[in-house]
Write a protein that holds these residues in place. Structure first.
Motif, PDB file in Angstrom:
ATOM      1  N   PHE A 212       8.838   2.223   3.438  1.00 56.05           N
ATOM      2  CA  PHE A 212       9.729   3.032   2.607  1.00 56.05           C
ATOM      3  C   PHE A 212       9.229   4.464   2.598  1.00 56.05           C
ATOM      4  O   PHE A 212       8.022   4.700   2.553  1.00 56.05           O
ATOM      5  CB  PHE A 212       9.759   2.503   1.166  1.00 56.05           C
ATOM      6  CG  PHE A 212      10.130   1.051   1.079  1.00 56.05           C
ATOM      7  CD1 PHE A 212      11.442   0.645   1.213  1.00 56.05           C
ATOM      8  CD2 PHE A 212       9.151   0.087   0.895  1.00 56.05           C
ATOM      9  CE1 PHE A 212      11.786  -0.685   1.144  1.00 56.05           C
ATOM     10  CE2 PHE A 212       9.479  -1.266   0.829  1.00 56.05           C
ATOM     11  CZ  PHE A 212      10.811  -1.655   0.949  1.00 56.05           C
ATOM     12  N   LEU A 213      10.171   5.401   2.646  1.00 58.52           N
ATOM     13  CA  LEU A 213       9.780   6.814   2.572  1.00 58.52           C
ATOM     14  C   LEU A 213      10.246   7.395   1.250  1.00 58.52           C
ATOM     15  O   LEU A 213      11.333   7.103   0.793  1.00 58.52           O
ATOM     16  CB  LEU A 213      10.408   7.618   3.720  1.00 58.52           C
ATOM     17  CG  LEU A 213       9.936   7.311   5.136  1.00 58.52           C
ATOM     18  CD1 LEU A 213      10.480   8.355   6.093  1.00 58.52           C
ATOM     19  CD2 LEU A 213       8.432   7.269   5.245  1.00 58.52           C
TER      20      LEU A 213
ATOM     21  N   ASN B 192       6.738  -0.600  -9.433  1.00 56.62           N
ATOM     22  CA  ASN B 192       8.156  -0.666  -9.833  1.00 56.62           C
ATOM     23  C   ASN B 192       9.075  -0.698  -8.608  1.00 56.62           C
ATOM     24  O   ASN B 192      10.204  -0.264  -8.666  1.00 56.62           O
ATOM     25  CB  ASN B 192       8.511   0.553 -10.695  1.00 56.62           C
ATOM     26  CG  ASN B 192       7.683   0.593 -11.958  1.00 56.62           C
ATOM     27  OD1 ASN B 192       7.886  -0.187 -12.858  1.00 56.62           O
ATOM     28  ND2 ASN B 192       6.715   1.483 -12.010  1.00 56.62           N
ATOM     29  N   MET B 193       8.532  -1.218  -7.529  1.00 54.81           N
ATOM     30  CA  MET B 193       9.238  -1.183  -6.243  1.00 54.81           C
ATOM     31  C   MET B 193      10.646  -1.752  -6.314  1.00 54.81           C
ATOM     32  O   MET B 193      11.570  -1.241  -5.712  1.00 54.81           O
ATOM     33  CB  MET B 193       8.422  -1.990  -5.231  1.00 54.81           C
ATOM     34  CG  MET B 193       8.766  -1.713  -3.810  1.00 54.81           C
ATOM     35  SD  MET B 193       8.239  -0.084  -3.348  1.00 54.81           S
ATOM     36  CE  MET B 193       7.815  -0.348  -1.661  1.00 54.81           C
TER      37      MET B 193
ATOM     38  N   MET C  17       4.710  -0.802   2.917  1.00 52.99           N
ATOM     39  CA  MET C  17       4.129   0.536   2.804  1.00 52.99           C
ATOM     40  C   MET C  17       5.118   1.521   2.210  1.00 52.99           C
ATOM     41  O   MET C  17       6.295   1.511   2.547  1.00 52.99           O
ATOM     42  CB  MET C  17       3.734   1.066   4.194  1.00 52.99           C
ATOM     43  CG  MET C  17       2.565   0.380   4.811  1.00 52.99           C
ATOM     44  SD  MET C  17       2.141   1.215   6.338  1.00 52.99           S
ATOM     45  CE  MET C  17       0.995   0.054   7.036  1.00 52.99           C
ATOM     46  N   LEU C  18       4.598   2.371   1.345  1.00 53.03           N
ATOM     47  CA  LEU C  18       5.383   3.473   0.795  1.00 53.03           C
ATOM     48  C   LEU C  18       4.698   4.757   1.257  1.00 53.03           C
ATOM     49  O   LEU C  18       3.530   4.978   0.948  1.00 53.03           O
ATOM     50  CB  LEU C  18       5.399   3.395  -0.732  1.00 53.03           C
ATOM     51  CG  LEU C  18       6.114   4.528  -1.460  1.00 53.03           C
ATOM     52  CD1 LEU C  18       7.616   4.427  -1.239  1.00 53.03           C
ATOM     53  CD2 LEU C  18       5.833   4.481  -2.948  1.00 53.03           C
ATOM     54  N   ILE C  19       5.402   5.558   2.024  1.00 52.75           N
ATOM     55  CA  ILE C  19       4.798   6.787   2.579  1.00 52.75           C
ATOM     56  C   ILE C  19       5.541   8.008   2.057  1.00 52.75           C
ATOM     57  O   ILE C  19       6.768   8.003   1.943  1.00 52.75           O
ATOM     58  CB  ILE C  19       4.836   6.757   4.124  1.00 52.75           C
ATOM     59  CG1 ILE C  19       4.031   5.548   4.619  1.00 52.75           C
ATOM     60  CG2 ILE C  19       4.255   8.037   4.718  1.00 52.75           C
ATOM     61  CD1 ILE C  19       3.863   5.465   6.104  1.00 52.75           C
ATOM     62  N   CYS C  20       4.772   9.044   1.738  1.00 52.68           N
ATOM     63  CA  CYS C  20       5.384  10.269   1.206  1.00 52.68           C
ATOM     64  C   CYS C  20       5.555  11.302   2.299  1.00 52.68           C
ATOM     65  O   CYS C  20       4.699  11.452   3.162  1.00 52.68           O
ATOM     66  CB  CYS C  20       4.498  10.853   0.117  1.00 52.68           C
ATOM     67  SG  CYS C  20       4.211   9.643  -1.141  1.00 52.68           S
TER      68      CYS C  20
ATOM     69  N   ILE D  22       0.820  -1.209   0.000  1.00 52.78           N
ATOM     70  CA  ILE D  22       0.000   0.000   0.000  1.00 52.78           C
ATOM     71  C   ILE D  22       0.857   1.264   0.000  1.00 52.78           C
ATOM     72  O   ILE D  22       1.946   1.302   0.564  1.00 52.78           O
ATOM     73  CB  ILE D  22      -1.017   0.042   1.171  1.00 52.78           C
ATOM     74  CG1 ILE D  22      -0.331   0.046   2.539  1.00 52.78           C
ATOM     75  CG2 ILE D  22      -1.993  -1.100   1.115  1.00 52.78           C
ATOM     76  CD1 ILE D  22      -1.301   0.208   3.698  1.00 52.78           C
ATOM     77  N   GLY D  23       0.359   2.287  -0.678  1.00 50.89           N
ATOM     78  CA  GLY D  23       1.031   3.586  -0.721  1.00 50.89           C
ATOM     79  C   GLY D  23       0.178   4.585   0.042  1.00 50.89           C
ATOM     80  O   GLY D  23      -1.047   4.618  -0.126  1.00 50.89           O
TER      81      GLY D  23
END
Length: 333
Positions: free
Chosen positions: A127-128, A323-324, A98-101, A6-7
């Motif tokens: 991941f940030l 594209n992780m 998780m990808l967090i901005c 999830i992003g």
């Protein structure tokens, strides 16, 4: 069943969640309603937002993120937990990646806080990524080519300005001037000029319905209600676009200045590309009437508003999740 990646666009005003393979599945305000006496969470998201400024003494509606970073760690964790449980993305034996901005200039301590909150709410690997980079990808820019791309991401708490090339940020600036500050300026203007108190939600209504930042760009009126500071009684007044333009002029000048300073620090070859390709506006603040015209006039380059400016970061997280394994990842130790 395996957990899904999830992003998360963890915004000051809204949280958007993108689930791999499903698209954007959640878009709710970053607000949590708490019982002050017991500390119990009563409502999260849209339900809690409706309570802002309208709760009895023992209930408080809190925005746990301020200026793009976590202001209240426990409440942020409770909010993320609530949203993630609602989506049912955890697997039986595995947790989601998780990808967090986050804004470009946050400190390592603030990054650690975001990461810990995400892990405690059920993330395995967190991941940030920097927000303007993800917003640019979500807006459809090909940032992996050796060309200059410029993005101005105006959120609720921060405005991120960045020039990107070869998949990374070349020059950037992050300022704490964005949507929430615009609301505050409108609120203070009404208080100063009309001696009337209004709430944050009314200020936001004015911003959406009649505000413009380009002189003469819009000519509309709105009737608003509030409390008279002299009599203490309810009162109705009419506000027009010209007044709001005056109220927002100084705040918007700060964003224009930030964009100029980033362009001044950009290598000349990339500056030349930006003249051809233009500047893309993303984030909820991009919807502020006349902002694209004002920036185009001040920067002397074409300025375009992204197709769905509020969803750009969440869409970008989705593309990055796909594209992780190929994209250089920024994982904090």
């Amino acid at each position: 069943m395996f957990a899904r990646d999830i992003g998360i666009d963890l915004g000051t005003a809204n949280v958007l969640i993108h689930v791999k393979g499903k698209g954007i599945v959640l878009n709710e305000p970053s607000v949590v309603a708490l019982d002050k006496n017991s500390g119990k969470v009563l409502a999260v998201g849209e339900e809690a937002r409706r309570m802002v400024g309208r709760t009895p003494g023992n209930i408080v509606a809190i925005r746990p993120l301020k200026d793009g970073v976590i202001a209240d760690f426990e409440v942020t964790e409770a909010m993320l937990k609530h949203f993630i449980n609602k989506l049912n993305v955890k697997g039986l034996l595995s947790k989601p990646r998780m990808l967090i901005c986050c804004p470009t200039n946050i400190t390592s301590v603030e990054q650690k806080a975001i990461r810990e909150a995400a892990e405690k709410s059920g993330g395995k690997n967190v991941f940030l990524e920097e927000e303007p980079k993800v917003a640019a990808i979500g807006a459809g820019m090909d940032i992996f080519q050796p060309y200059g791309n410029m993005v101005v991401d105006i959120g609720g708490g921060t405005t991120d300005v960045a020039v990107l090339s070869m998949g990374d940020i070349v020059t950037a600036s992050s300022i704490k001037m964005a949507g929430d500050k615009f609301d505050l300026e409108i609120l203070n203007y009404i208080k100063r000029e009309y001696k009337m108190l209004i709430g944050e939600r009314t200020a936001e209504d004015i911003k959406i319905n009649v505000a413009t930042v380009f002189p003469g760009g819009r000519n509309e009126e709105i009737s608003i209600r509030g409390r008279d500071m002299v009599t203490g009684l309810p009162r109705t007044i009419t506000v027009n676009s010209k007044e709001v333009e005056d109220a927002l002029r100084e705040s918007v000048a700060v964003i224009v200045q930030a964009a100029k300073s980033v362009l001044e620090r950009t290598p000349p070859e990339l500056s030349a590309d930006i003249i051809d390709r233009g500047v893309i506006l993303t984030g909820g603040g991009a919807l502020l009437h006349g902002l694209d015209q004002l920036l185009a006039e001040e920067l002397k380059v074409p300025v375009l508003v992204a197709e769905a400016p509020m969803d750009c970061v969440a869409i970008g997280t989705g593309i990055m999740l796909d594209n992780m394994d190929r994209i250089s990842r920024k994982k904090l130790v």
